[in-house]
Design a protein around this motif. Structure first.
Motif, short mmCIF file in Angstrom:
data_model
loop_
_atom_site.label_atom_id
_atom_site.label_comp_id
_atom_site.label_asym_id
_atom_site.label_seq_id
_atom_site.Cartn_x
_atom_site.Cartn_y
_atom_site.Cartn_z
N LYS A 150 0.82 -1.21 0.00
CA LYS A 150 0.00 0.00 0.00
C LYS A 150 0.86 1.26 0.00
CE LYS A 150 -4.28 -1.79 1.87
NZ LYS A 150 -5.02 -1.34 0.69
N ARG A 151 1.98 1.22 0.74
CA ARG A 151 2.87 2.37 0.75
C ARG A 151 3.43 2.63 -0.65
NH1 ARG A 151 6.18 0.59 4.37
NH2 ARG A 151 4.94 1.39 6.11
N SER A 152 3.82 1.57 -1.33
CA SER A 152 4.34 1.70 -2.69
C SER A 152 3.28 2.25 -3.63
CB SER A 152 4.86 0.36 -3.19
OG SER A 152 5.95 -0.09 -2.42
N GLN A 153 2.05 1.78 -3.48
CA GLN A 153 0.97 2.28 -4.32
C GLN A 153 0.73 3.77 -4.13
OE1 GLN A 153 -2.21 -0.32 -3.11
NE2 GLN A 153 -1.75 -1.88 -4.65
N LEU A 154 0.75 4.21 -2.87
CA LEU A 154 0.55 5.63 -2.60
C LEU A 154 1.68 6.48 -3.19
CD1 LEU A 154 -0.72 5.41 1.08
CD2 LEU A 154 -2.07 6.06 -0.92
N GLU A 155 2.91 6.00 -3.05
CA GLU A 155 4.05 6.73 -3.62
C GLU A 155 3.95 6.80 -5.14
OE1 GLU A 155 7.25 4.48 -2.03
OE2 GLU A 155 7.23 5.48 -0.07
N TYR A 156 3.50 5.70 -5.74
CA TYR A 156 3.34 5.67 -7.20
C TYR A 156 2.28 6.67 -7.65
CZ TYR A 156 1.99 4.03 -11.82
OH TYR A 156 1.68 3.96 -13.16
N LEU A 157 1.16 6.72 -6.94
CA LEU A 157 0.09 7.64 -7.29
C LEU A 157 0.55 9.10 -7.17
CD1 LEU A 157 -2.98 5.88 -5.64
CD2 LEU A 157 -2.46 6.06 -8.09
N ALA A 159 3.64 10.17 -7.58
CA ALA A 159 4.53 10.42 -8.71
C ALA A 159 3.74 10.58 -10.00
CB ALA A 159 5.54 9.27 -8.83
N LEU A 160 2.70 9.76 -10.17
CA LEU A 160 1.88 9.81 -11.37
C LEU A 160 1.14 11.14 -11.48
CD1 LEU A 160 1.12 7.86 -13.72
CD2 LEU A 160 -0.92 7.27 -12.41
N ALA A 161 0.75 11.69 -10.33
CA ALA A 161 0.01 12.95 -10.32
C ALA A 161 0.91 14.15 -10.56
CB ALA A 161 -0.72 13.11 -8.99
N GLY A 162 2.23 13.95 -10.48
CA GLY A 162 3.16 15.06 -10.71
C GLY A 162 3.10 16.13 -9.64
N TRP A 165 4.88 17.94 -3.95
CA TRP A 165 5.26 17.32 -2.69
C TRP A 165 4.60 15.95 -2.65
CZ3 TRP A 165 2.15 16.70 2.03
CH2 TRP A 165 0.79 16.94 1.83
N SER A 166 5.03 15.11 -1.74
CA SER A 166 4.52 13.75 -1.69
C SER A 166 3.67 13.53 -0.44
CB SER A 166 5.67 12.74 -1.71
OG SER A 166 5.18 11.42 -1.61
N PRO A 167 2.34 13.57 -0.55
CA PRO A 167 1.51 13.28 0.62
C PRO A 167 1.79 11.91 1.22
CG PRO A 167 0.19 14.25 -1.15
CD PRO A 167 1.55 13.95 -1.73
N ALA A 168 2.23 10.96 0.39
CA ALA A 168 2.51 9.62 0.90
C ALA A 168 3.59 9.64 1.97
CB ALA A 168 2.94 8.69 -0.24
N ASP A 169 4.50 10.62 1.92
CA ASP A 169 5.57 10.70 2.91
C ASP A 169 5.07 11.13 4.27
OD1 ASP A 169 7.42 9.92 1.06
OD2 ASP A 169 8.21 11.92 0.66
N THR A 170 3.87 11.71 4.32
CA THR A 170 3.35 12.19 5.60
C THR A 170 2.12 11.42 6.04
OG1 THR A 170 2.07 13.91 4.44
CG2 THR A 170 4.26 14.51 5.25
N ARG A 171 1.88 10.28 5.42
CA ARG A 171 0.82 9.38 5.86
C ARG A 171 1.44 8.23 6.63
NH1 ARG A 171 -1.60 9.49 -0.06
NH2 ARG A 171 -3.01 11.28 0.11
N VAL A 172 0.74 7.76 7.63
CA VAL A 172 1.19 6.59 8.37
C VAL A 172 0.51 5.36 7.76
CG1 VAL A 172 1.12 5.39 10.58
CG2 VAL A 172 1.68 7.82 10.50
N VAL A 173 1.32 4.47 7.22
CA VAL A 173 0.82 3.22 6.65
C VAL A 173 1.41 2.10 7.51
CG1 VAL A 173 0.62 1.77 4.60
CG2 VAL A 173 0.85 4.26 4.36
N THR A 174 0.57 1.43 8.26
CA THR A 174 1.09 0.49 9.24
C THR A 174 0.05 -0.56 9.60
OG1 THR A 174 2.26 0.37 11.37
CG2 THR A 174 0.36 1.87 11.23
#
Length: 225
Positions: A150-157, A159-162, A165-174
Motif C-alpha cells: 500500500k505504501r508503494s501504491q501511494l508513492e506511485y500515485l 509520482a503519477l500525479a506530478g 510534494w509527496s503526501p505519501a511521505d506524511t501518511r502513516v501506513v502500518t
C-alpha cells in the motif's frame, strides 16, 4: 482567503530563524533547538533509518479519531498564515495543523509548532493553555506485506500525479499493533500535543471500524490480500 500555512516554512527549511524578527528568532531557538536532521526524512519508519532521540513531552500525546471531543466553549483555529497564527495564539484553545505543500515534512511541521509557541508566549499566555493538534491521514493494513504494498501504491500515485510534494511521505501506513507507537513517535518529533487520525479507505474496509479494540482506536483495517 488566507495564504497556505507558512509558505515560507518550506522555502527556508534550513534557516527557521529567518521566519522571525531577530529578537524573536533568538528566543525561539533558545526554547526550541534545531530539530534533528532526520526530521526531513519521510514520516514512515524505514528499517535502516536511524531513530531520532527526542525528549519526551511533559504531557502524554493524545490520539483521537475523526474529531476530538471538545467542550461547548472551546475555540478552535486552523491557521493558514503567520498572521492567522498570531490571532490563534491570542484567542484559540485548540490549534489544528496539517501537512501540506507548504508544510511537507515533520521537520517543517516542527518549525510551524515553534512559531505557534513563540506567538503564544508573545500573547502573554502559557503554552499549557493551548492544545496543538495534528490532523494525520492513516492507512491500516492486515500485515507488513500489505503495508509495504500500500505504501508503494501511494508513492506511485503521487509520482503519477506530478505533485510538487509527496503526501505519501506524511501518511502513516502500518498495522494495527504498531499504529499507536508510530503515531505517538511522530507526534513527539513534531512536538504537537495530540494527533487526530483520518483513516483512508473505502468499501468493506470502512465497515470494520470496531475491529481494532486491541489498540483502543476505532479505525478500519484492510482484509488480508
Amino acid at each position: 482567503m488566507a495564504q497556505p500555512v507558512l509558505d515560507r516554512v518550506a522555502a527556508s527549511a534550513a534557516h527557521p530563524s529567518s521566519l522571525l524578527p531577530a529578537a524573536r528568532a533568538r528566543a525561539a531557538l533558545r526554547r526550541h533547538p534545531a530539530p534533528p536532521t532526520d526530521l526531513e526524512a519521510p514520516v514512515l519508519p524505514r528499517a535502516a533509518a536511524p531513530v531520532a532521540v527526542v525528549p519526551a513531552l511533559a504531557v502524554p500525546v493524545t490520539v483521537e479519531v475523526g474529531e476530538p471531543a471538545y467542550g461547548v466553549r472551546t475555540v478552535e483555529a486552523r491557521p493558514g498564515s503567520e498572521s492567522a497564527i498570531d490571532v490563534a495564539a491570542r484567542t484559540a484553545d485548540v490549534i489544528r495543523l496539517a501537512f501540506s505543500v507548504a508544510v511537507p515534512s515533520v521537520g517543517a511541521l516542527a518549525r510551524v509548532v515553534a512559531l505557534v509557541e513563540d506567538a503564544v508566549a508573545a500573547a502573554g499566555r502559557d503554552r499549557a493553555e493551548v492544545r496543538v493538534l495534528l490532523d494525520l491521514d492513516v492507512v491500516l493494513a492486515a500485515d507488513d506485506r500489505v503495508a509495504r504494498r500500500k505504501r508503494s501504491q501511494l508513492e506511485y500515485l503521487d509520482a503519477l500525479a506530478g505533485l510538487t510534494w509527496s503526501p505519501a511521505d506524511t501518511r502513516v501506513v502500518t498495522t494495527p499493533d504498531r499504529l499507536r507507537a508510530e503515531v505517538e513517535e511522530l507526534a513527539r518529533r513534531a512536538r504537537v500535543d495530540g494527533v487526530v487520525l483520518h483513516p483512508l479507505g473505502s468499501g468493506a474496509a470502512l465497515s470494520g471500524r470496531a475491529r481494532l479494540q486491541s489498540v483502543g482506536l476505532m479505525l478500519p483495517v484492510d482484509a488480508p490480500a
